[in-house]
Design a protein around this motif. Structure first.
Motif, PDB file in Angstrom:
ATOM      1  N   UNK A 105       0.824  -1.209   0.000  1.00 45.41           N
ATOM      2  CA  UNK A 105       0.000   0.000   0.000  1.00 45.41           C
ATOM      3  C   UNK A 105       0.862   1.264   0.000  1.00 45.41           C
ATOM      4  N   UNK A 106       1.679   1.434   1.055  1.00 43.24           N
ATOM      5  CA  UNK A 106       2.441   2.685   1.207  1.00 43.24           C
ATOM      6  C   UNK A 106       3.469   2.875   0.100  1.00 43.24           C
ATOM      7  N   UNK A 107       4.175   1.802  -0.231  1.00 44.63           N
ATOM      8  CA  UNK A 107       5.210   1.900  -1.266  1.00 44.63           C
ATOM      9  C   UNK A 107       4.583   2.243  -2.621  1.00 44.63           C
ATOM     10  N   UNK A 108       3.505   1.548  -2.967  1.00 42.26           N
ATOM     11  CA  UNK A 108       2.839   1.812  -4.255  1.00 42.26           C
ATOM     12  C   UNK A 108       2.281   3.235  -4.311  1.00 42.26           C
ATOM     13  N   UNK A 109       1.720   3.716  -3.202  1.00 38.69           N
ATOM     14  CA  UNK A 109       1.213   5.089  -3.169  1.00 38.69           C
ATOM     15  C   UNK A 109       2.349   6.103  -3.281  1.00 38.69           C
ATOM     16  N   UNK A 110       3.463   5.788  -2.630  1.00 40.12           N
ATOM     17  CA  UNK A 110       4.623   6.687  -2.688  1.00 40.12           C
ATOM     18  C   UNK A 110       5.138   6.846  -4.123  1.00 40.12           C
ATOM     19  N   UNK A 111       5.122   5.749  -4.875  1.00 42.96           N
ATOM     20  CA  UNK A 111       5.642   5.786  -6.239  1.00 42.96           C
ATOM     21  C   UNK A 111       4.776   6.633  -7.177  1.00 42.96           C
ATOM     22  N   UNK A 112       3.538   6.886  -6.786  1.00 44.81           N
ATOM     23  CA  UNK A 112       2.672   7.722  -7.614  1.00 44.81           C
ATOM     24  C   UNK A 112       3.089   9.190  -7.572  1.00 44.81           C
ATOM     25  N   UNK A 113       3.784   9.590  -6.511  1.00 44.07           N
ATOM     26  CA  UNK A 113       4.147  10.997  -6.351  1.00 44.07           C
ATOM     27  C   UNK A 113       5.663  11.236  -6.322  1.00 44.07           C
ATOM     28  N   UNK A 114       6.446  10.176  -6.480  1.00 41.11           N
ATOM     29  CA  UNK A 114       7.906  10.319  -6.503  1.00 41.11           C
ATOM     30  C   UNK A 114       8.467   9.753  -7.803  1.00 41.11           C
ATOM     31  N   UNK A 115       9.736  10.045  -8.052  1.00 41.08           N
ATOM     32  CA  UNK A 115      10.406   9.538  -9.254  1.00 41.08           C
ATOM     33  C   UNK A 115      11.779   8.977  -8.874  1.00 41.08           C
ATOM     34  N   UNK A 116      11.792   7.893  -8.081  1.00 45.12           N
ATOM     35  CA  UNK A 116      13.084   7.303  -7.708  1.00 45.12           C
ATOM     36  C   UNK A 116      13.784   6.724  -8.927  1.00 45.12           C
ATOM     37  N   UNK A 117      15.055   7.036  -9.052  1.00 47.06           N
ATOM     38  CA  UNK A 117      15.822   6.608 -10.217  1.00 47.06           C
ATOM     39  C   UNK A 117      16.730   5.434  -9.828  1.00 47.06           C
ATOM     40  N   UNK A 118      16.566   4.320 -10.522  1.00 50.16           N
ATOM     41  CA  UNK A 118      17.386   3.132 -10.294  1.00 50.16           C
ATOM     42  C   UNK A 118      18.313   2.935 -11.485  1.00 50.16           C
ATOM     43  N   UNK A 119      19.541   2.515 -11.212  1.00 52.02           N
ATOM     44  CA  UNK A 119      20.513   2.282 -12.281  1.00 52.02           C
ATOM     45  C   UNK A 119      20.843   0.798 -12.368  1.00 52.02           C
ATOM     46  N   UNK A 120      21.091   0.339 -13.578  1.00 50.36           N
ATOM     47  CA  UNK A 120      21.656  -0.991 -13.780  1.00 50.36           C
ATOM     48  C   UNK A 120      22.916  -0.793 -14.609  1.00 50.36           C
ATOM     49  N   UNK A 121      23.987  -1.425 -14.187  1.00 54.73           N
ATOM     50  CA  UNK A 121      25.287  -1.190 -14.821  1.00 54.73           C
ATOM     51  C   UNK A 121      25.933  -2.507 -15.246  1.00 54.73           C
ATOM     52  N   UNK A 122      26.455  -2.514 -16.470  1.00 54.94           N
ATOM     53  CA  UNK A 122      27.283  -3.622 -16.941  1.00 54.94           C
ATOM     54  C   UNK A 122      28.745  -3.186 -16.871  1.00 54.94           C
ATOM     55  N   UNK A 123      29.512  -3.886 -16.046  1.00 56.17           N
ATOM     56  CA  UNK A 123      30.958  -3.657 -15.958  1.00 56.17           C
ATOM     57  C   UNK A 123      31.612  -4.720 -16.828  1.00 56.17           C
ATOM     58  N   UNK A 124      32.286  -4.307 -17.902  1.00 55.16           N
ATOM     59  CA  UNK A 124      32.890  -5.328 -18.758  1.00 55.16           C
ATOM     60  C   UNK A 124      34.333  -4.990 -19.107  1.00 55.16           C
ATOM     61  N   UNK A 125      35.070  -6.048 -19.386  1.00 55.85           N
ATOM     62  CA  UNK A 125      36.502  -5.878 -19.671  1.00 55.85           C
ATOM     63  C   UNK A 125      36.988  -7.018 -20.566  1.00 55.85           C
TER      64      UNK A 125
END
Length: 310
Positions: free
Chosen positions: A286-306
């Motif tokens: 409930x709270x998390x889903x409601x929070x996401x309606x009014x926020x814009x948290x940015x998540x990153x996914x990173x590929x480290x390659x060599x």
């Protein structure tokens, strides 16, 4: 007298043997209990046999593929198409990534290992093999065996003092001129209080097991410190979690909620926070889903390659 002494000796010997057997049994049960506790502690971080968790792993694969618009960042596609390349996926789970690649690149060969055999044993492409193995005991392959070694989302599993060993094993089994790639999520930015709270709890639970999530953004530096590696590349993508991030945001929202509301995650996190399971689930559903309606948290996914030095 002699017979009495012999009886005493036999009695003492039998008593000693019985005590030793009991001690060994208790030690065995204690060790078994510790192993069960450890397995329980890690269960919701690993791919499990239940359909919900396997579905989450499949969705996670296709989500990352969508975000990057491909399955890998290393420049090996031409070799995969030509054929003869050997590719290894460590911690392959249900094999989503490998099944995708093996079907597309029919002339190359693919191998997956995982500590838990949740991968398909029967219905799979002929150029794909799986085996059960614990990477912390060393990869069960000879030196210089693979053209491409890949590992995804193991940051909840690998302890701070294990990263160098794991990376050294990736490099060891890679051919000179071949590639390694490690894929990880990086903790979200601009989070609301609920998401911040949940991530902090995960962070603290991980630290209790010796896992330090703060190392992840600097994996490129850790990889670069190893012999036979000269330059590490970062291929990074970011996206908004929740409805403000469009379809991709809603998909990752569902993945996060499914992960955090599994029975074992609920047990561990509610206990750590000192709240009831019902309160915790309400917080996520409930709270998390409601929070996401009014926020814009940015998540990153990173590929480290060599590339391994030739």
């Amino acid at each position: 007298m002699g017979n009495n002494k012999s009886k005493v000796k036999r009695t003492l010997s039998n008593s000693s043997k019985k005590h030793h057997q009991n001690s060994q049994y208790l030690l065995s049960k204690e060790s078994e209990s510790r192993n069960l506790d450890k397995e329980k502690e890690l269960t919701y971080y690993l791919s499990n046999h239940n359909d919900e968790d396997i579905d989450r792993q499949h969705f996670n694969h296709f989500f990352r593929k969508h975000i990057f618009q491909n399955n890998f960042s290393v420049p090996i596609e031409e070799g995969l198409i030509q054929g003869g390349c050997k590719v290894l996926d460590i911690g392959c789970g249900p094999g989503s990534w490998l099944l995708d690649l093996a079907s597309k690149y029919e002339n190359s060969y693919f191998f997956g290992i995982d500590i838990k055999p949740v991968y398909p044993n029967e219905i799979k492409p002929k150029n794909l093999e799986f085996c059960e193995a614990d990477m912390f005991n060393g990869l069960p392959f000879p030196d210089n065996e693979f053209d491409f070694v890949h590992q995804e989302v193991m940051s909840f599993i690998i302890k701070a003092d294990q990263w160098n060993y794991v990376i050294s094993e990736l490099i060891r089994v890679t051919k000179p001129g071949g590639f390694i790639e490690i894929v990880e999520y990086i903790s979200p930015e601009n989070s609301g209080p609920v998401l911040t709270n949940v991530y902090k709890t995960h962070f603290d639970l991980c630290l209790q097991r010796g896992v330090d999530m703060s190392l992840i953004p600097n994996l490129d530096k850790i990889i670069e410190s190893h012999q036979n590696i000269s330059q590490v590349h970062r291929d990074e993508r970011s996206f908004i979690i929740g409805p403000n991030g469009g379809k991709a945001g809603l998909v990752i929202q569902d993945i996060i909620i499914t992960f955090n509301t599994s029975d074992l995650a609920t047990d561990d996190i509610s206990s750590k926070k000192g709240i009831s399971k019902e309160e915790y689930k309400n917080m996520i559903l409930r709270d998390f889903k409601n929070e996401l309606k009014i926020t814009k948290p940015k998540l990153k996914v990173c590929r480290f390659w060599a590339q391994k030095n030739a």
